[in-house]
Design a protein around this motif. Structure first.
Motif, short mmCIF file in Angstrom:
data_model
loop_
_atom_site.label_atom_id
_atom_site.label_comp_id
_atom_site.label_asym_id
_atom_site.label_seq_id
_atom_site.Cartn_x
_atom_site.Cartn_y
_atom_site.Cartn_z
N ILE A 82 0.86 -1.13 0.00
CA ILE A 82 0.18 -0.05 -0.09
C ILE A 82 0.88 1.36 0.05
O ILE A 82 0.69 2.23 -1.03
CB ILE A 82 -0.92 0.00 1.14
N HIS A 83 1.97 1.47 0.74
CA HIS A 83 2.77 2.49 1.01
C HIS A 83 3.44 2.76 -0.44
O HIS A 83 3.68 3.70 -1.06
CB HIS A 83 3.78 2.34 1.91
N SER A 84 3.76 1.74 -1.00
CA SER A 84 4.67 1.80 -2.23
C SER A 84 3.53 1.90 -3.48
O SER A 84 4.09 3.03 -4.36
CB SER A 84 5.35 0.31 -2.63
N ASP A 85 2.34 1.45 -3.38
CA ASP A 85 1.48 1.89 -4.36
C ASP A 85 1.13 3.61 -4.22
O ASP A 85 0.98 4.36 -5.12
CB ASP A 85 0.38 1.22 -4.20
N LEU A 86 1.07 3.83 -2.92
CA LEU A 86 0.78 5.61 -2.54
C LEU A 86 2.24 6.46 -3.41
O LEU A 86 2.04 7.28 -3.94
CB LEU A 86 0.97 5.69 -1.20
N GLU A 91 4.30 9.77 -7.79
CA GLU A 91 5.07 9.77 -8.88
C GLU A 91 4.54 9.82 -10.28
O GLU A 91 4.84 10.66 -11.10
CB GLU A 91 6.14 8.83 -8.75
N GLU A 92 3.47 9.14 -10.58
CA GLU A 92 2.82 9.05 -11.80
C GLU A 92 1.80 10.23 -11.75
O GLU A 92 1.88 10.78 -13.07
CB GLU A 92 1.78 7.67 -11.77
N MET A 93 1.55 10.83 -10.84
CA MET A 93 0.53 12.09 -10.86
C MET A 93 1.61 13.12 -11.31
O MET A 93 1.17 13.93 -12.10
CB MET A 93 0.14 12.45 -9.59
N VAL A 94 2.91 13.38 -10.83
CA VAL A 94 3.94 14.26 -10.98
C VAL A 94 4.12 14.04 -12.53
O VAL A 94 4.15 15.28 -13.33
CB VAL A 94 5.10 14.12 -10.15
N GLY A 95 4.50 12.88 -13.06
CA GLY A 95 4.59 12.71 -14.43
C GLY A 95 3.46 13.24 -15.28
O GLY A 95 3.80 13.91 -16.44
N ILE A 96 2.39 13.06 -14.97
CA ILE A 96 1.13 13.16 -15.66
C ILE A 96 1.06 14.73 -15.79
O ILE A 96 0.90 15.35 -16.83
CB ILE A 96 -0.22 12.73 -15.12
N SER A 291 -3.02 -3.28 -12.40
CA SER A 291 -2.69 -2.65 -13.73
C SER A 291 -1.61 -2.08 -13.76
O SER A 291 -0.87 -1.82 -12.75
CB SER A 291 -3.93 -1.79 -13.99
N LEU A 292 -0.87 -2.25 -14.84
CA LEU A 292 0.32 -1.58 -15.10
C LEU A 292 0.30 0.00 -15.32
O LEU A 292 -0.59 0.41 -15.81
CB LEU A 292 1.22 -2.08 -16.37
N ALA A 293 1.46 0.72 -14.68
CA ALA A 293 1.50 1.97 -14.81
C ALA A 293 1.73 2.34 -16.19
O ALA A 293 2.62 1.63 -16.99
CB ALA A 293 2.54 2.45 -13.58
#
Length: 317
Positions: A82-86, A91-96, A291-293
């Protein structure tokens, strides 16, 4: 009795998960409290609330500190996920939000390294701001890192797990195996070798129950020969190459792609032994149902293109 999901979902908090991870890392309530920046009484209260939420003790109290029991280790594993997913979510939000980049953590077995390097080269040409972490290890250990949420994907074999159905595997590539040695090995000039000719030499082999170890065991069994005595066991590419460079009488099995790369620099030489067994294909392994990022999906597509373009491989996808 374990609490129902509705109770756990309504009462469990992110900071409590951080405390569980800290307890696992520190083994001490005092040090764990310092790590998550709360008082020791606050940590004691939080741990009581966590165990009350799940409806069961998660740790055994010993004179050395707190030790997670079987249920505790299970909860800690999911706390890390859970912590890793957060972390990956942010990071994905920053990239987007920035229109590029992101982060990717990839596990890899030795034989798949050349394929990954080609795929990553193509991916980073399209995504130059992408941050990539690469961890090389055995399939079993990489699957453990997937379980912990530390890898987005791994290029390995899920068959080594006791629960292979816990993973999704997209098959990629055969892993042809060749015999290698020092360039000046006594048999280096042979036109063709039989396995029996190698019994007098010492071997560098993979640890017990690993696919390439099992393949070698099959070869000796089918030839009616005794398995090599007193071998040197390692799963490390660098260690294998170093041993072969230091001892001109050692021999080892190695994935063909890795052997070609190393032979190109004069580090080793392939010996002309035809193996009867075929190695098990490897693939891109992820947690089942996850699901894959976007960066991981892009890497998967590049790996599939590279595998399909390899004239010496079969299409296993």
């Amino acid at each position: 009795m374990i609490a129902p999901l509705t109770t756990i979902a309504s009462r469990l908090r992110i900071k409590q998960l951080r405390l569980l991870i800290a307890l696992d890392e520190q083994g001490s309530l005092h040090r764990a409290a310092e790590q998550v920046a709360i008082s020791q009484p606050g940590a004691t209260k939080a741990l009581h609330e966590i165990e009350s939420t799940f409806g069961t003790p998660l740790f055994t109290r010993t004179s050395q500190g707190l030790v997670a029991n079987d249920l505790g280790r299970c909860v800690i594993r999911y706390a890390r996920l859970i912590h890793s997913d957060l972390a990956h979510l942010r990071e994905e939000m920053v990239g987007i939000s920035q229109g590029f980049g992101g982060r990717l953590a990839v596990g890899i077995i030795m034989g798949a390294v050349p394929l990954l390097m080609r795929g990553l080269t193509r991916l980073r040409a399209k995504q130059p701001e992408l941050s990539v972490e690469i961890i090389e290890d055995t399939s079993a250990r990489l699957l453990g890192l997937i379980d912990q949420g530390r890898l987005d994907l791994a290029i390995c074999r899920n068959s080594v797990s006791r629960r292979p159905d816990a993973y999704t595997c997209v098959s990629l590539h055969e892993e042809p195996v060749v015999l290698v040695a020092h360039p000046e090995h006594p048999l280096a000039g042979s036109a063709q070798l039989e396995l029996g000719q190698l019994q007098g030499y010492r071997w560098v082999i993979f640890p017990t129950n690993m696919p390439m170890r099992l393949l070698l065991e099959r070869e000796f069994s089918q030839a009616g020969l005794e398995f090599p005595r007193y071998p040197l066991e390692t799963a490390s590419t660098f260690t294998t190459l170093s041993l072969l460079r230091e001892d001109r009488e050692l021999v080892a099995l190695m994935p063909r792609d890795v052997a070609q790369f190393s032979e190109g620099f004069g580090m080793i030489r392939r010996l002309p032994l035809t193996l009867q067994s075929r190695s098990e294909p490897y693939g891109v392994v992820t947690r089942s149902g996850a699901s894959l990022a976007p960066p991981a999906q892009l890497l998967l597509e590049e790996l599939q293109r590279e595998s399909a373009a390899d004239p010496s491989s079969e299409d296993l996808a």
